[in-house]
Design an enzyme around this catalytic site. Structure first.
Site, PDB file in Angstrom:
ATOM      1  N   ASN A   1      -3.654   3.321   2.843  1.00  0.00           N
ATOM      2  CA  ASN A   1      -4.816   4.183   2.628  1.00  0.00           C
ATOM      3  C   ASN A   1      -4.335   5.611   2.479  1.00  0.00           C
ATOM      4  OD1 ASN A   1      -6.626   2.013   2.961  1.00  0.00           O
ATOM      5  ND2 ASN A   1      -6.324   2.153   5.154  1.00  0.00           N
TER       6      ASN A   1
ATOM      7  N   GLU B   1      -2.121  -2.925   3.045  1.00  0.00           N
ATOM      8  CA  GLU B   1      -2.365  -1.905   2.026  1.00  0.00           C
ATOM      9  C   GLU B   1      -2.104  -0.529   2.602  1.00  0.00           C
ATOM     10  OE1 GLU B   1      -7.035  -1.735   1.531  1.00  0.00           O
ATOM     11  OE2 GLU B   1      -6.368  -3.817   1.480  1.00  0.00           O
TER      12      GLU B   1
ATOM     13  N   ARG C   1      -5.930   8.418   2.479  1.00  0.00           N
ATOM     14  CA  ARG C   1      -6.916   9.405   2.924  1.00  0.00           C
ATOM     15  C   ARG C   1      -6.840   9.574   4.442  1.00  0.00           C
ATOM     16  NH1 ARG C   1      -9.324   4.321   2.633  1.00  0.00           N
ATOM     17  NH2 ARG C   1     -10.038   3.694   4.705  1.00  0.00           N
TER      18      ARG C   1
END
Ligand code: MV4
Length: 450
Positions: free
Chosen positions: A290, A288, A292
């Site tokens: 991220n 995945e 952030r």
């Protein structure tokens, strides 16, 4: 550059962000809940606004209240840190509509990466390896069984909106899959409001290795090499390091290039992380993305010499990247140990009053801390109270510094996971680089509760 940054977070990451703002001469605005009136981030900021009660829904997760503070204080940018609103695409969209800069990629990129089915598709199209699987939502268990038989058991049933293991299950045959499907779909619907499910080939005892990337708004993308994050328990990371003791230069180069391709393909901007599963044969697969700043960003800072928060602010303020890939020459070895207020054997949170707090110091030792020596640790938030980051010229020196720093660490009044961290640091398997996602179960069995 910005004039005033609102830090929409608490704890060590709020402190970390404020520190960089101070160095850049940018004004800071803190927000806090009733439980955090005495917290370090509140004292450090130039201004601080009380949002409401201690529960996250009435404070740090309350988007409208946060935007109110942005308006009232005249902040021109919001740094969301990690957790809370940091990967909330509607919040990013609200910021965009208000004309306040949200530090992160655009709201549509956040939304797209939030859907695992969507991100899988995008990565496959960009030529980034994904785990063999089915890249569309499965209508029902019979469709799932048919797909699984094509892929070959065992498979991992996953929720598209998932993460952190919710709505996820290993299934070893068609019967197990039939039994597992409806329950996980239901959990996905109630946790995420999205019941879409998909399946992937199950990768046995993988490593979790992620690539940090930086992307400006002009199409320049670089990577800052990898972080090895395999040592975790129930999807909560415990210890991270950079570089990974497992990768060879050829694989790490391929992974870095794949991460840059991924970021370019989706029009990514700002700092981001591309997570990969790596199997025993060093095959890597996109897991995945991220969108952030991550908890474990300091290990990348320690080996690259960069300040990732400063880089985030510059990219958000429309500066172009001033370095190219060949300027990134990692040096040495860094390890981060997360200090949790929790029982080291049962892993239950251990809230209470801190009565004593002594940090290790010395060469190559960094403490990123969100509490002080008389703080109260409440049950309302994540129990991580600090991070210990050590650096050495090589992995052996970093481990030696980690062992010494953990012995010198003193926290009174509450229980912490420091005894667990010491067992990891002292374990021959860890010292030999045997860092897989099963490490704690495999090597510390009997020392910890299941
Ligand atoms: C997997 C996997 C094996 N095979 N997918 C766990 C969290 C979620 N975001 C993805 N996870 C996994 N997906 C396939 N096809 C094993 C895990 C996994 C894991 C991944 C990263 C770090 C720790 C983990 C611990 C258990 C399982």
């Amino acid at each position: 550059m910005f004039q005033k940054v609102l830090i929409a977070n608490r704890g060590e990451i709020a402190v970390r962000i404020i520190r960089t703002c101070q160095m850049l001469g940018i004004q800071t605005v803190a927000i806090y809940s009733e439980a955090d009136a005495d917290a370090p981030h509140v004292k450090m900021a130039d201004e601080a606004y009380l949002l409401g009660g201690p529960r996250v829904v009435e404070s740090y997760l309350h988007a409208d209240k946060v935007l109110d503070v942005a308006r009232k204080s005249g902040a021109d940018v919001i740094h969301p840190g990690y957790g809370f609103l940091s990967e909330n695409s509607s919040f990013a969209e609200q910021c965009e509509a208000e004309g306040v800069v949200f530090i992160g990629p655009s709201s549509d990129v956040i939304a797209r990466m939030g859907s695992k089915i969507e991100s899988r598709k995008a990565m496959q199209a960009a030529g980034v390896p994904v785990v063999p699987g089915i890249a569309h939502s499965l209508a029902d268990e019979e469709v799932a069984v048919q797909a699984a038989e094509e892929i070959g058991f065992p498979v991992m049933l996953k929720a598209s909106a998932g993460g952190g293991g919710i709505g996820m299950q290993i299934v070893r045959n068609a019967d197990e899959l039939r039994k597992a499907f409806a329950g996980n779909q239901k959990r996905a619907a109630s946790f995420f409001g999205d019941s879409a499910m998909y399946i992937e080939k199950y990768i046995e005892n993988p490593r979790h290795i992620e690539i940090q990337i930086l992307a400006d708004k002009f199409g320049n993308v670089i990577h800052l090499w990898e972080r090895e994050c395999s040592i975790q328990r129930r999807h909560q990371k415990v210890l991270e390091e950079a570089p990974s003791p497992f990768l060879d230069d050829e694989t790490r180069k391929k992974m870095g290039e794949a991460a840059v391709r991924a970021a370019r393909a989706i029009g990514y901007s700002n700092a981001g992380t591309v997570e990969f599963l790596v199997d025993r044969n060093k095959n890597f697969y996109f897991l995945e993305m991220n969108t952030r700043l991550q908890v474990e960003h300091p290990v990348t800072e320690e080996i690259t010499g960069l300040d990732l928060v400063a880089e985030q602010l510059k990219m958000a303020a429309d500066y172009s990247l001033t370095m190219s890939q060949s300027d990134i020459n990692p040096r040495g070895y860094a390890i981060e140990a997360r200090i949790y207020a929790e029982d080291p054997t049962t892993f239950f949170p251990s809230p209470g009053n801190i009565t004593k707090l002594v940090f290790p110091d010395g060469p190559g030792v960094r403490n990123d801390v969100g509490v002080h020596h008389e703080s109260t640790v409440t049950p309302f938030y994540d129990p991580m109270i600090a991070k210990l980051i050590v650096k050495g010229k090589d992995r052996d020196e970093a481990i030696n510094r980690l062992q010494n720093a953990l012995s010198a660490y003193e926290v009174g009044g509450i229980k912490t996971n420091i005894p667990l961290l010491r067992k990891i640091a002292d374990h021959p398997a860890f010292q030999q680089g045997e860092t897989t996602t099963n490490f704690i179960e495999q090597y510390l069995q009997g020392e910890t509760a299941k």
